[in-house]
Design a protein around this motif. Structure first.
Motif, PDB file in Angstrom:
ATOM      1  N   GLU A  10       0.599  -1.928  -1.203  1.00  0.00           N
ATOM      2  CA  GLU A  10       0.334  -1.441   0.153  1.00  0.00           C
ATOM      3  C   GLU A  10       1.276  -0.300   0.512  1.00  0.00           C
ATOM      4  OE1 GLU A  10       0.726  -5.062   2.293  1.00  0.00           O
ATOM      5  OE2 GLU A  10      -1.418  -5.573   2.166  1.00  0.00           O
ATOM      6  N   LYS A  11       2.573  -0.455   0.189  1.00  0.00           N
ATOM      7  CA  LYS A  11       3.540   0.593   0.503  1.00  0.00           C
ATOM      8  C   LYS A  11       3.272   1.857  -0.319  1.00  0.00           C
ATOM      9  CE  LYS A  11       7.430  -2.172   2.165  1.00  0.00           C
ATOM     10  NZ  LYS A  11       6.560  -3.098   2.848  1.00  0.00           N
ATOM     11  N   THR A  12       2.925   1.667  -1.572  1.00  0.00           N
ATOM     12  CA  THR A  12       2.665   2.825  -2.435  1.00  0.00           C
ATOM     13  C   THR A  12       1.409   3.563  -1.996  1.00  0.00           C
ATOM     14  OG1 THR A  12       3.687   1.640  -4.272  1.00  0.00           O
ATOM     15  CG2 THR A  12       2.361   3.562  -4.830  1.00  0.00           C
ATOM     16  N   ALA A  13       0.360   2.817  -1.633  1.00  0.00           N
ATOM     17  CA  ALA A  13      -0.876   3.447  -1.171  1.00  0.00           C
ATOM     18  C   ALA A  13      -0.640   4.261   0.095  1.00  0.00           C
ATOM     19  CB  ALA A  13      -1.944   2.375  -0.920  1.00  0.00           C
TER      20      ALA A  13
ATOM     21  N   LEU B 172       1.253   7.470  -0.873  1.00  0.00           N
ATOM     22  CA  LEU B 172       0.449   8.434  -1.623  1.00  0.00           C
ATOM     23  C   LEU B 172      -0.797   8.899  -0.874  1.00  0.00           C
ATOM     24  CD1 LEU B 172       0.674   6.876  -5.206  1.00  0.00           C
ATOM     25  CD2 LEU B 172       1.976   8.807  -4.295  1.00  0.00           C
ATOM     26  N   GLY B 173      -1.068   8.272   0.275  1.00  0.00           N
ATOM     27  CA  GLY B 173      -2.194   8.714   1.082  1.00  0.00           C
ATOM     28  C   GLY B 173      -3.524   8.077   0.727  1.00  0.00           C
ATOM     29  N   TYR B 174      -3.524   6.975  -0.020  1.00  0.00           N
ATOM     30  CA  TYR B 174      -4.770   6.280  -0.331  1.00  0.00           C
ATOM     31  C   TYR B 174      -5.184   5.428   0.873  1.00  0.00           C
ATOM     32  CZ  TYR B 174      -4.318   7.460  -5.291  1.00  0.00           C
ATOM     33  OH  TYR B 174      -4.227   8.126  -6.485  1.00  0.00           O
ATOM     34  N   PRO B 175      -6.471   5.392   1.213  1.00  0.00           N
ATOM     35  CA  PRO B 175      -6.908   4.593   2.367  1.00  0.00           C
ATOM     36  C   PRO B 175      -6.817   3.090   2.114  1.00  0.00           C
ATOM     37  CG  PRO B 175      -8.810   5.569   1.254  1.00  0.00           C
ATOM     38  CD  PRO B 175      -7.588   6.174   0.626  1.00  0.00           C
ATOM     39  N   ARG B 176      -6.941   2.661   0.846  1.00  0.00           N
ATOM     40  CA  ARG B 176      -6.914   1.224   0.520  1.00  0.00           C
ATOM     41  C   ARG B 176      -5.989   1.008  -0.671  1.00  0.00           C
ATOM     42  NH1 ARG B 176     -11.513   0.022  -1.779  1.00  0.00           N
ATOM     43  NH2 ARG B 176     -11.681  -2.155  -1.158  1.00  0.00           N
ATOM     44  N   TRP B 177      -5.236  -0.111  -0.621  1.00  0.00           N
ATOM     45  CA  TRP B 177      -4.321  -0.385  -1.735  1.00  0.00           C
ATOM     46  C   TRP B 177      -5.085  -0.671  -3.019  1.00  0.00           C
ATOM     47  CZ3 TRP B 177      -5.003  -5.147  -3.893  1.00  0.00           C
ATOM     48  CH2 TRP B 177      -5.542  -6.157  -3.094  1.00  0.00           C
ATOM     49  N   GLU B 178      -6.322  -1.158  -2.898  1.00  0.00           N
ATOM     50  CA  GLU B 178      -7.134  -1.446  -4.088  1.00  0.00           C
ATOM     51  C   GLU B 178      -7.393  -0.184  -4.924  1.00  0.00           C
ATOM     52  OE1 GLU B 178      -7.755  -2.388  -1.038  1.00  0.00           O
ATOM     53  OE2 GLU B 178      -8.658  -4.385  -0.895  1.00  0.00           O
ATOM     54  N   ASP B 179      -7.286   0.997  -4.289  1.00  0.00           N
ATOM     55  CA  ASP B 179      -7.537   2.246  -5.005  1.00  0.00           C
ATOM     56  C   ASP B 179      -6.484   2.523  -6.079  1.00  0.00           C
ATOM     57  OD1 ASP B 179      -9.770   2.732  -3.446  1.00  0.00           O
ATOM     58  OD2 ASP B 179      -8.656   3.864  -1.938  1.00  0.00           O
ATOM     59  N   LEU B 180      -5.362   1.812  -6.015  1.00  0.00           N
ATOM     60  CA  LEU B 180      -4.309   2.012  -7.019  1.00  0.00           C
ATOM     61  C   LEU B 180      -4.535   1.197  -8.288  1.00  0.00           C
ATOM     62  CD1 LEU B 180      -1.115   1.860  -4.743  1.00  0.00           C
ATOM     63  CD2 LEU B 180      -2.321   3.890  -5.547  1.00  0.00           C
TER      64      LEU B 180
ATOM     65  N   PHE C  87       3.814 -16.656  -4.964  1.00  0.00           N
ATOM     66  CA  PHE C  87       4.371 -15.657  -4.055  1.00  0.00           C
ATOM     67  C   PHE C  87       4.673 -14.346  -4.763  1.00  0.00           C
ATOM     68  CE2 PHE C  87       8.134 -18.121  -5.421  1.00  0.00           C
ATOM     69  CZ  PHE C  87       8.985 -17.112  -5.844  1.00  0.00           C
ATOM     70  N   HIS C  88       4.760 -14.348  -6.113  1.00  0.00           N
ATOM     71  CA  HIS C  88       4.987 -13.102  -6.830  1.00  0.00           C
ATOM     72  C   HIS C  88       3.781 -12.163  -6.724  1.00  0.00           C
ATOM     73  CE1 HIS C  88       8.196 -15.488  -8.986  1.00  0.00           C
ATOM     74  NE2 HIS C  88       8.846 -14.423  -8.534  1.00  0.00           N
ATOM     75  N   PHE C  89       2.579 -12.726  -6.567  1.00  0.00           N
ATOM     76  CA  PHE C  89       1.414 -11.884  -6.344  1.00  0.00           C
ATOM     77  C   PHE C  89       1.478 -11.240  -4.952  1.00  0.00           C
ATOM     78  CE2 PHE C  89       0.016 -14.620  -9.754  1.00  0.00           C
ATOM     79  CZ  PHE C  89      -0.651 -13.734 -10.583  1.00  0.00           C
ATOM     80  N   ASN C  90       2.115 -11.940  -4.009  1.00  0.00           N
ATOM     81  CA  ASN C  90       2.348 -11.358  -2.687  1.00  0.00           C
ATOM     82  C   ASN C  90       3.291 -10.166  -2.807  1.00  0.00           C
ATOM     83  OD1 ASN C  90       3.246 -10.966   0.092  1.00  0.00           O
ATOM     84  ND2 ASN C  90       2.308 -12.939   0.508  1.00  0.00           N
ATOM     85  N   PHE C  91       4.324 -10.297  -3.657  1.00  0.00           N
ATOM     86  CA  PHE C  91       5.240  -9.183  -3.905  1.00  0.00           C
ATOM     87  C   PHE C  91       4.460  -7.966  -4.408  1.00  0.00           C
ATOM     88  CE2 PHE C  91       9.354 -11.765  -4.937  1.00  0.00           C
ATOM     89  CZ  PHE C  91       9.306 -12.315  -3.663  1.00  0.00           C
ATOM     90  N   LEU C  92       3.556  -8.216  -5.376  1.00  0.00           N
ATOM     91  CA  LEU C  92       2.805  -7.115  -5.981  1.00  0.00           C
ATOM     92  C   LEU C  92       1.907  -6.444  -4.936  1.00  0.00           C
ATOM     93  CD1 LEU C  92       2.111  -5.474  -8.447  1.00  0.00           C
ATOM     94  CD2 LEU C  92       0.431  -7.215  -9.081  1.00  0.00           C
TER      95      LEU C  92
END
Length: 438
Positions: free
Chosen positions: A362-365, A368-376, A352-357
């Protein structure tokens, strides 16, 4: 030092506060705490729970939790092909609740609450008392009486289709509503949860209104006179942010307006796993409330020091800790980050800690205006998100079974989690923000 839930309940009961607000993750013991607290405030005299003991408990503490939702169930009646009804399971509490709501004419308030918090145009309609025939255990047909307010149907207005004829299955939203023509629908699970909360909230509004009358003999009912506590556990199922905020503001306003003089009056305990719900309540309860009197003077109905805010944490030894959190509402992503760092430091990383990450990403993306969280994530030499990190997040944050959330993971995955947390902290300056937050 960790405590038992009984110790936490005693701490809450001993606090001289009008309202106590608690944040905790799901699975941290919130619902169990509500039952322990009820047993502390209104303990059972014997092992059996007879009607007199249920009456005593209900008179002293009123609580809403997952157990409240269990008292409502659907009768789809597929065999008779009738329209679905939401039914209320009869017991001492629901008999008392239904009697009150019916006598006080609260069905209109329930419908208004439901539509306000869901945005639905469905209208909940309670049944009148009626008779029906059923088969007994011997297969013999007998007639029974169904009391009023035990069944609810949800009606939506139908509209005329082009051509003129109306029908239950013909809904044309471009045409005007045909007055008096409705069809019954089955609402979603989220709407069902919110309807049940609307029933409870209508009761709570009546409780506060009734106890606001200082002269006991002038109250519309005497059934709330001995009530000491209201315990509310997570009334936020499936609400979008705007309706969640409305619910939190309404609840805070009701709590603040309730009669509480010189440490005497109705007291509230509210628990939640929703950071938004917690933060809105936190802010609302941090403001005083005054009432202007007819002579121009003012009376304080609520003072901010009448509230206490906490975080409930379940410890690794199975105990619990109730941490004061009165300085400011917490930033959820920073709270999750601190939980991740603590788990990494103690080598207690779970799936579940990976769920936290992922939640942080998702919130940071979004911020910051990124379309996908993977971009971080870290990039490969070709400028793409690092595939190994992406794979870990996807595999570990979508377990098929709840039991998988606590299983051990490979040491190499733990190392990668630590590396990702370090990368995000340095790249997006979380380290500095978290230091300022604490």
């Amino acid at each position: 030092m960790s405590k038992k839930l009984e110790d936490i309940a005693k701490q809450l009961n001993d606090a001289n506060k009008k309202v106590q607000l608690i944040y905790a993750f799901n699975g941290s013991g919130k619902t169990r705490l509500s039952r322990v607290f009820k047993d502390l405030v209104a303990p059972k005299k014997n092992e059996g729970d007879n009607d007199d003991e249920a009456e005593l408990s209900r008179n002293k503490v009123l609580y809403y939790s997952a157990f409240t939702e269990d008292l409502f169930y659907w009768d789809n009646d597929l065999e008779a092909d009738s329209e679905p009804k939401l039914k209320i399971q009869p017991n001492t509490f629901t008999d008392w609740l239904i009697s009150l709501l019916k006598d006080l004419g609260e069905d209109g308030n329930i419908a208004a609450n439901f539509q306000r918090y869901t945005g639905s145009n469905a209208n909940p309609v309670f049944n009148e008392e009626y008779k029906k025939k059923v088969k007994d255990f011997n297969g013999k047909e007998v007639e029974i009486t169904v009391p009023a307010f035990l069944e609810i149907v949800f009606q939506v207005a139908t509209r005329l289709p082009e051509g003129g004829q109306s029908g239950a299955d013909s809904v044309n939203h471009e045409q005007p509503v045909v007055q008096g023509q409705y069809k019954n629908i089955k609402i979603s699970k989220g709407e069902e949860s919110n309807f049940i909360w609307s029933v409870f909230f209508a009761l709570l509004q009546q409780v506060v209104s009734t106890l606001d009358e200082p002269k006991v003999e002038n109250r519309v009912t005497q059934k709330f006179n001995n009530l000491e506590y209201v315990f509310i556990d997570d009334p936020v199922s499936s609400l979008d942010d705007s309706h969640l905020i409305a619910l939190a503001v309404d609840l805070a306003g009701l709590i603040k307006r309730s009669r509480y003089v010189d440490g005497k009056g109705l007291r509230f305990v509210v628990t939640t796993h929703s950071p938004l719900f917690y933060n809105v309540l936190f802010n609302e309860l941090s403001n005083d409330l005054k009432r202007t009197n007819p002579d121009g003077t003012s009376t304080k109905l609520y003072k901010r020091d009448q509230s206490e805010k906490y975080r409930l944490q379940k410890k690794s030894d199975g105990g619990f800790e109730l941490l004061a959190s009165n300085d400011h509402p917490f930033s959820y992503h920073l709270f999750l980050l601190s939980e991740l760092r603590a788990a990494i430091s103690a080598n207690q990383i779970r799936k579940f800690h990976f769920n936290f990450l992922r939640n942080i990403l998702e919130k940071t993306a979004t911020f910051l205006g990124y379309p996908r969280w993977e971009d971080l994530l870290e990039k490969t030499a070709g400028g793409l998100p690092e595939p190994f990190a992406n794979r870990i997040l996807n595999l570990s944050s979508h377990s098929a079974h709840a039991g998988e959330e606590v299983t051990e993971i490979e040491d190499s995955d733990k190392e990668r989690l630590a590396q990702l947390v370090s990368f995000l902290s340095e790249t997006y300056r979380f380290k500095k923000q978290e230091a300022e937050h604490v």
